[in-house]
Design a protein around this motif. Sequence first.
Motif: not given
Length: 403
Positions: A1-9, A50-52, A89-97, A136-139
């Motif tokens: 799982m990607d846990r690194t901070y992304d400046p795009r936030i 900010v926590l995404l 929703g997209y980010r959770l499906g992409r990197t979370g559960s 996000g899940i598909a990606r």
Amino acid sequence: MDRTYDPRIVMVGAPLVLLAVIESIGHVRGPAGPDLAFVLFAVATTLPLVLLWTQPFAAALVVSAAAVLSVTGFQALTVAGMGAQLVAGYRLGRTGSPWAALPLAAPFPILALAGVEARTITMVLACLAPAAALAGIARRAHGDAAANTAARQVIADSLLEHTARGERARIARELHDVVAHHISMVAVQAENARLTTPGMPPAGAERLSAIGDTARAALTEMRRLLGVLREDTTAGERPRPELTPQPGLRLHEVNDLLDEARDASGTGTRLILRGSPVTLDPGVELAAYRIIQEALTNARRHAPGAAVDVELHYAGDALRLFVRDNGPGPAATSHGHPHEDDHEGSRKNGHKDSFGHRAGHEGGHGLAGMRERATAVGGDLRTGHAAGGGFLVEASLPGEAAG
């Protein structure tokens, strides 16, 4: 799982928070002005972004809860809040559960079916929130599949490499333990027979000596082959063997060959070039080099003191190769006429080929070997009387430049 901070936030979250504040301040509930509770809910739908990139589930949970309470409590939701819901929703499906992304999007279809007053907002989110989570899940699934495919390919390549190394090691063991042993025995027995057989004629002793020389040369070539086969299987265990490329018709290689012949015989040896030299197929160049080498050895052994000319004629689609000496020339036939195309390699004065065999009608293996090399690359070779006297080896080989 990607846990690194992304400046795009900052690029995504900050504008959404600012837009949510502006929209909520403009949402008037009577003469008292902006509804501060709605402003707080508007901020709650965007600020958790900010926590995404570090806590996607927590961020998506807070965003979804704030959006649901805003719709049910105030019958309104800012456009920024709707955008934050889709991003979360997209980010959770992409990197979370993936099991959490869809349940957090489920309240909006339920609200749409329940007929809340903010029908437009709930209808939009009922369609887009599950779609964002599924995207996000598909990606994520696509990325996992690509990673799995790459891993399987690495494993397959590694297995193939180890299998090839094992096979090379097995072949090397067979060559070393079986073939090399028998060849060495041939060399030893030939030498013993030459030295211990009483009354052996000189011709027989010479042939046995040539057999021993050939066996030892074969052992040398086999050791070189074993070095190539063991190069990978012994990596890190012993120094790599020094490997030299196969010789060809590069000018310095041909000159070195002629220099060796000149030093060994003490006679003149010339190289004549005609046409524009080009780089030919490696197999053709190797065959030409070996033919020159064999012809020089033949001349040195059987026409000692004779000068030799080596001529390379690059004629477009063919390479013409001539090796002439001014020695005694080919032997005469029983009728006294010179044998112009000496396919049996006959020479005057008991002229023998480079393996020490008499080259009359018994057949010279050196000349036969040259002819075989020429034929193997699609060419032909003739030997016989040279114009003006002496012996001539003439070969015609394919002359197309290497691609």
